[in-house]
Write a protein that holds these residues in place. Structure first.
Motif, PDB file in Angstrom:
ATOM      1  N   ARG A  81     -15.800  -9.902   0.267  1.00 28.25           N
ATOM      2  CA  ARG A  81     -15.966  -8.480   0.309  1.00 28.25           C
ATOM      3  C   ARG A  81     -15.385  -7.930  -1.068  1.00 28.25           C
ATOM      4  NH1 ARG A  81     -15.017  -7.910   5.907  1.00 28.25           N
ATOM      5  NH2 ARG A  81     -17.117  -7.958   6.826  1.00 28.25           N
ATOM      6  N   GLU A  85     -17.173  -6.710  -4.966  1.00 29.47           N
ATOM      7  CA  GLU A  85     -16.996  -5.366  -5.440  1.00 29.47           C
ATOM      8  C   GLU A  85     -16.661  -5.255  -6.934  1.00 29.47           C
ATOM      9  OE1 GLU A  85     -14.089  -3.510  -3.164  1.00 29.47           O
ATOM     10  OE2 GLU A  85     -15.394  -3.350  -1.549  1.00 29.47           O
ATOM     11  N   LYS A 295     -23.156 -11.034  -1.427  1.00 26.81           N
ATOM     12  CA  LYS A 295     -23.723 -10.392  -2.563  1.00 26.81           C
ATOM     13  C   LYS A 295     -24.682 -11.456  -3.166  1.00 26.81           C
ATOM     14  CE  LYS A 295     -22.121  -7.718  -6.767  1.00 26.81           C
ATOM     15  NZ  LYS A 295     -21.058  -7.259  -7.566  1.00 26.81           N
TER      16      LYS A 295
END
Length: 309
Positions: A81, A85, A295
């Motif tokens: 995660r 980002e 992602k």
């Protein structure tokens, strides 16, 4: 989303040409046009398949692309995660094997790539990274194959407002009709068709099937890294002929090439890996299994109207 053999053949055909007619697709898989259209619609409605126009990164000013695989201390989800980002990353997955997280970086140049890599290395839990910077994309359903050089596909082509409007719409709906494309670009349907064909022929955009890793399906997605005995080109040309090889890029770094296998069974994965290992010029193969995408932005990593400096 469970894909059977017919679905897989449809997906591969759509990866090659996302605007292929239903008649051509029906002939390819041996089904009626109506049945084929219903199959494609089901794949889209189930949320695992999108038919999009993948725009060459050079259009965004992104000329430095590379792949990073990450060894992690402890649990991997928070690391994935945090990596997702980071603005420079366009694709991040968790994986089974020695490398717990994989990522793709896309930047405007080597300095920006270096800064993005430093941010990845600074994430808590990252033990070590291995990097390869791409020189050439040989096969990839998500953007046009070819060498990564500036100005690349834009050499001799000036994109105007109508071209940008066409690309923006195709990124969302790769099978949009020429009437729809004419409406958003201010061109006639005939002129819109001519513009789209020019963009496709020049490698500015590739329209294909984007198959997401989520929701999880019975399709196995396996990454691999290769080192070669000699020149990359002859080896790469042999490997991309394998149907199960979904993408392949060659470059500089810890290996000579990075790729992905998609297969409907572990036996299919095993066969593909054996075919790769037996390819003349391949010295070594390392592989890992992609588990879940954190992602998946691909060419959508940057707005079309705001190129990276």
């Amino acid at each position: 989303m469970d894909l059977d053999d017919v679905d897989e053949r449809l997906v591969r055909a759509l990866q090659r040409d996302g605007r292929a007619s239903y008649e051509a697709l029906a002939q390819h898989v041996g089904l009626a046009r109506s049945t084929t259209k219903a199959r494609v619609r089901r794949l889209i409605d189930d949320g695992g398949l999108r038919l999009v126009g993948a725009v060459h990164p050079a259009v965004f000013g992104l000329n430095q692309l590379g792949h990073v695989i990450i060894e992690v201390d402890g649990p991997v989800r928070e690391v994935a995660r945090a990596v997702a980002e980071i603005d420079e990353t366009s694709f991040v997955t968790t994986a089974a094997g020695r490398f717990a997280v994989t990522a793709e970086l896309r930047t405007g140049g080597l300095d920006a790539f270096s800064r993005g890599l430093a941010r990845v290395q600074a994430v808590d839990g990252v033990r070590s990274v291995q990097v390869v910077t791409y020189l050439r994309i040989w096969k990839d359903p998500y953007f046009p194959p070819g060498p990564l050089k500036s100005p690349g596909p834009l050499d001799g082509i000036v994109l105007d407002t109508a071209d940008h409007a066409l690309l923006e719409h195709l990124r969302v709906d790769g099978r949009a009709s020429f009437v729809e494309l004419a409406a958003v670009s201010g061109l006639s349907p005939g002129a819109a068709r001519a513009r789209v064909l020019r963009l496709l022929d020049a490698g500015v955009v590739h329209i294909g099937a984007l198959v997401r890793l989520n929701p999880l399906s019975r399709v196995h997605t396996v990454g691999f890294a290769l080192t070669f005995d000699g020149a990359a080109e002859p080896v790469a040309r042999r490997i991309i002929e394998l149907d199960e090889v979904d993408c392949l890029a060659t470059g500089l770094g810890w290996c000579n090439a990075i790729g992905t296998i998609r297969a409907g069974s572990l036996d299919g994965v095993s066969t593909a890996l054996e075919d790769i290992r037996s390819t003349p010029g391949v010295r070594s193969v390392e592989s890992w299994t992609h588990l879940r995408a954190t992602k998946e932005e691909h060419d959508l990593a940057r707005p079309l109207t705001s190129p990276t400096p």
